[in-house]
Design a protein around this motif. Structure first.
Motif, short mmCIF file in Angstrom:
data_model
loop_
_atom_site.label_atom_id
_atom_site.label_comp_id
_atom_site.label_asym_id
_atom_site.label_seq_id
_atom_site.Cartn_x
_atom_site.Cartn_y
_atom_site.Cartn_z
N PHE A 291 66.04 27.75 -98.23
CA PHE A 291 65.24 28.21 -97.10
C PHE A 291 66.12 28.88 -96.04
CE2 PHE A 291 61.99 25.60 -98.97
CZ PHE A 291 60.81 26.22 -98.60
N ASN A 292 67.35 28.43 -95.91
CA ASN A 292 68.29 29.07 -94.99
C ASN A 292 68.56 30.50 -95.43
OD1 ASN A 292 70.30 29.52 -93.07
ND2 ASN A 292 71.09 27.45 -93.26
N PHE A 293 68.71 30.69 -96.72
CA PHE A 293 68.95 32.03 -97.28
C PHE A 293 67.77 32.96 -97.01
CE2 PHE A 293 67.87 34.58 -101.11
CZ PHE A 293 68.80 35.60 -100.94
N LEU A 294 66.56 32.48 -97.28
CA LEU A 294 65.38 33.32 -97.14
C LEU A 294 65.10 33.68 -95.69
CD1 LEU A 294 63.04 31.51 -99.71
CD2 LEU A 294 64.26 33.67 -100.03
N THR A 295 65.23 32.70 -94.80
CA THR A 295 64.86 32.95 -93.40
C THR A 295 65.95 33.67 -92.62
OG1 THR A 295 65.59 30.69 -92.88
CG2 THR A 295 63.25 31.03 -93.26
N SER A 296 67.22 33.53 -93.02
CA SER A 296 68.29 34.22 -92.30
C SER A 296 68.09 35.74 -92.35
CB SER A 296 69.65 33.85 -92.90
OG SER A 296 69.99 32.52 -92.61
N LEU A 297 67.70 36.26 -93.51
CA LEU A 297 67.48 37.70 -93.65
C LEU A 297 66.33 38.17 -92.76
CD1 LEU A 297 67.82 38.04 -97.53
CD2 LEU A 297 69.50 38.69 -95.81
N ILE A 298 65.24 37.38 -92.73
CA ILE A 298 64.08 37.78 -91.92
C ILE A 298 64.39 37.69 -90.43
CG2 ILE A 298 61.68 37.20 -91.39
CD1 ILE A 298 61.47 36.07 -94.25
N LEU A 299 64.97 36.57 -90.01
CA LEU A 299 65.26 36.38 -88.59
C LEU A 299 66.30 37.37 -88.10
CD1 LEU A 299 65.33 32.47 -88.55
CD2 LEU A 299 63.60 33.94 -87.52
N GLY A 300 67.30 37.67 -88.92
CA GLY A 300 68.30 38.66 -88.53
C GLY A 300 67.70 40.04 -88.35
N ASN A 301 66.70 40.37 -89.17
CA ASN A 301 66.07 41.68 -89.09
C ASN A 301 65.25 41.85 -87.82
OD1 ASN A 301 65.67 44.21 -90.25
ND2 ASN A 301 63.77 43.61 -91.24
N TYR A 302 64.69 40.74 -87.30
CA TYR A 302 63.82 40.82 -86.13
C TYR A 302 64.45 40.17 -84.89
CZ TYR A 302 60.19 42.28 -89.38
OH TYR A 302 59.47 42.96 -90.32
N LEU A 303 65.76 40.04 -84.89
CA LEU A 303 66.43 39.37 -83.77
C LEU A 303 66.19 40.09 -82.45
CD1 LEU A 303 68.61 37.18 -82.88
CD2 LEU A 303 70.24 39.04 -83.08
N SER A 304 66.32 41.40 -82.43
CA SER A 304 66.18 42.14 -81.18
C SER A 304 64.75 42.09 -80.64
CB SER A 304 66.61 43.60 -81.38
OG SER A 304 65.82 44.22 -82.38
N LEU A 305 63.77 41.91 -81.52
CA LEU A 305 62.38 41.79 -81.08
C LEU A 305 62.09 40.40 -80.53
CD1 LEU A 305 60.58 43.66 -84.01
CD2 LEU A 305 60.94 44.50 -81.69
N ILE A 306 62.61 39.38 -81.20
CA ILE A 306 62.37 38.00 -80.77
C ILE A 306 63.18 37.66 -79.53
CG2 ILE A 306 62.54 35.57 -81.47
CD1 ILE A 306 62.15 36.52 -84.37
N GLY A 307 64.41 38.14 -79.49
CA GLY A 307 65.32 37.81 -78.39
C GLY A 307 66.35 36.80 -78.85
N ALA A 308 67.63 37.10 -78.65
CA ALA A 308 68.70 36.24 -79.16
C ALA A 308 68.70 34.88 -78.48
CB ALA A 308 70.05 36.94 -78.97
N LYS A 309 68.55 34.85 -77.16
CA LYS A 309 68.60 33.57 -76.45
C LYS A 309 67.41 32.69 -76.82
CE LYS A 309 68.92 31.44 -71.88
NZ LYS A 309 69.12 31.65 -70.42
N PHE A 310 66.22 33.28 -76.90
CA PHE A 310 65.04 32.50 -77.28
C PHE A 310 65.19 31.94 -78.69
CE2 PHE A 310 60.90 32.19 -79.37
CZ PHE A 310 60.25 31.31 -78.52
N MET A 311 65.69 32.74 -79.62
CA MET A 311 65.87 32.28 -80.99
C MET A 311 66.90 31.14 -81.05
SD MET A 311 67.00 34.44 -84.41
CE MET A 311 65.61 35.56 -84.31
N PHE A 312 67.96 31.27 -80.26
CA PHE A 312 69.01 30.24 -80.23
C PHE A 312 68.44 28.92 -79.72
CE2 PHE A 312 72.36 27.84 -78.23
CZ PHE A 312 73.47 28.03 -79.01
#
Length: 457
Positions: free
Chosen positions: A82-103
């Motif tokens: 699950f780490n493998f699958l979600t890392s690709l998705i979250l990395g692709n949308y990081l700038s939309l979600i916001g780095a601090k919020f995601m952290f």
């Protein structure tokens, strides 16, 4: 003539003074950089200690609840999947979600899920217990992927010129979490029962959430849709992904196999097995900052660190058993020494990968910003998780079929393959650059230019 000479010297002295002052200023951490380091160190340490706490007691507790050894292995393995699958998705949308919020959100969910894991002994035995284990473990993997992907991106944004040094230094906290997790979990389990280890660590992680909300700077970014496939299909990035996968697979191979080999081969008490693991963890944690500093100060050395690190890792896994073809009797001191060398060689190969992928992206027209950093962070974490998923499964199968000695030697084929591929790529790249430079500056042009300058003089 003399006046222009002294003017040049004065201007040069002024420029040197300015550059030295700028260099001195760049060596000092700003307030935002210091807070970023503290936040990243907290997530590295807390995530690794929560990840490693399961080892000493969860398998036996799961067996009491009706889970077989295979199911227990899949519960551990689903984290990496699950780490493998979600890392690709979250990395692709990081700038939309916001780095601090995601952290911060990833850290909050991780703390809650860790506490939930401590409540699983209240769930009825059988399929319901197993289902909840998979569900909670998958949620933990998603939260971990979010926090680490955001952390890598924020660090690369805050430290653009010395990211390898920073990542290497923070590996001390990752190693510390991996080292302290098993003994701390075992102590709390023996003293207070199943729930307390998870509740304690989960509350510590949750306590860190408001701290990081206050101290972590917010790095704004204009959302841009960088092409993920354009990045991953670059030949150099593909080879670097193979390097990350091979190193993670080798580490993952040791999880289900090494402790059994130590107990069977060297007849050590169970309490001493963790001390043998320290050789690898400490050598990796202590050498990573130095290797990161070397990678940043001398970027041209990165290619050599990658190649020799991979080849050294392959040789060490061949010697770990040692492989039966060598006809060397296995001894404890050789085993520990090889583990120490593996920790060092893993650092040699792993630390330069992130800045090399970034440099390759910049050279191929990617724009600098959080969008690209999110892609690179997600890709790095995804490849590491894929190796962590494949390594234990393949290693457990090979260990059962062939024994630890041959299994370790075969597992060393991954870094051998990536080391050879990396070496061949850099040779081809150097050849192309030399040929292109010779085409741009033919020898005849240089001779003609020299002759004309001589005539003018």
């Amino acid at each position: 003539m003399e006046r222009s000479f002294w003017s040049f010297r004065e201007r040069k002295s002024y420029d040197d003074g300015v550059s030295e002052a700028a260099g001195e200023e760049s060596r000092r951490f700003t307030r935002d950089q210091l807070f970023t380091l503290i936040a990243a160190a907290s997530i590295n340490f807390s995530s690794m200690i929560c990840y490693s706490i399961l080892g000493p007691f969860f398998p036996s507790e799961a067996e009491k609840k009706g889970a077989s050894n295979t199911i227990v292995g899949l519960i551990f393995g689903c984290f990496a999947l699950f780490n493998f699958l979600t890392s690709l998705i979250l990395g692709n949308y990081l700038s939309l979600i916001g780095a601090k919020f995601m952290f911060v959100a990833g850290m909050f969910v991780s703390g809650c899920v860790t506490i939930l894991f401590g409540m699983l002994d209240k769930v009825p035995s059988g399929p319901m217990f197993i289902s909840f284990c998979f569900l909670v473990r998958a949620m933990d993997a998603i939260s971990f992927a979010a926090a680490i992907t955001a952390s890598f991106s924020i660090l690369a944004k805050a430290f653009p010129t010395n990211i390898a040094t920073v990542l290497g230094s923070l590996e001390i906290f990752s190693g510390l979490g991996l080292v302290l997790g098993p003994p701390l979990g075992g102590f709390l389990y023996q003293s207070f029962g199943y729930e307390i280890p998870f509740i304690t660590l989960g509350c510590v992680v949750l306590a860190l959430v408001p701290v990081n909300m206050c101290i972590l700077p917010k790095y704004d970014s204009t959302p841009r849709k960088e092409s993920f496939w354009k990045l991953i299909l670059l030949p150099k990035v593909l080879i670097l992904c193979l390097t990350v996968f091979s190193l993670s697979a080798c580490l993952g191979f040791l999880d289900p196999t090494m402790s059994l080999f130590i107990l069977k081969k060297f007849k050590l008490p169970a309490g001493y097995v963790g001390l043998v693991f320290l050789g690898l963890a400490l050598s990796y944690s202590l050498s990573s900052p130095l290797l990161g500093l070397l990678s940043d100060k001398l970027p041209y050395v990165r290619k050599w660190l990658l190649i020799f690190g991979d080849l050294m890792t392959a040789a060490c896994f061949f010697m770990l058993g040692p492989a039966p073809v060598l006809h060397i009797e296995s001894q404890l001191w050789i085993f520990v020494l090889v583990l120490v060398l593996i920790g060092f060689s893993l650092g040699m190969s792993a630390i330069p990968v992130f800045p090399e992928i970034l440099q390759c992206a910049y050279e191929n027209g990617f724009e600098e910003g959080l969008s690209l950093l999110g892609l690179v962070s997600g890709l790095f974490n995804a490849m590491w998780s894929l190796g962590a998923f494949v390594g234990p499964i393949l290693g457990g199968f090979l260990n059962e079929q062939l024994g630890f000695e041959w299994a370790a030697a075969i597992q060393g084929g991954w870094p051998l393959l990536s080391g050879l591929a990396t070496g061949i790529f850099y040779i081809i790249e150097a050849t192309r650059r030399s040929s292109s430079s010779s085409l741009q500056n033919p020898p005849g042009d240089n001779e003609e230019r020299t002759r004309l300058m001589g005539n003018e003089m």
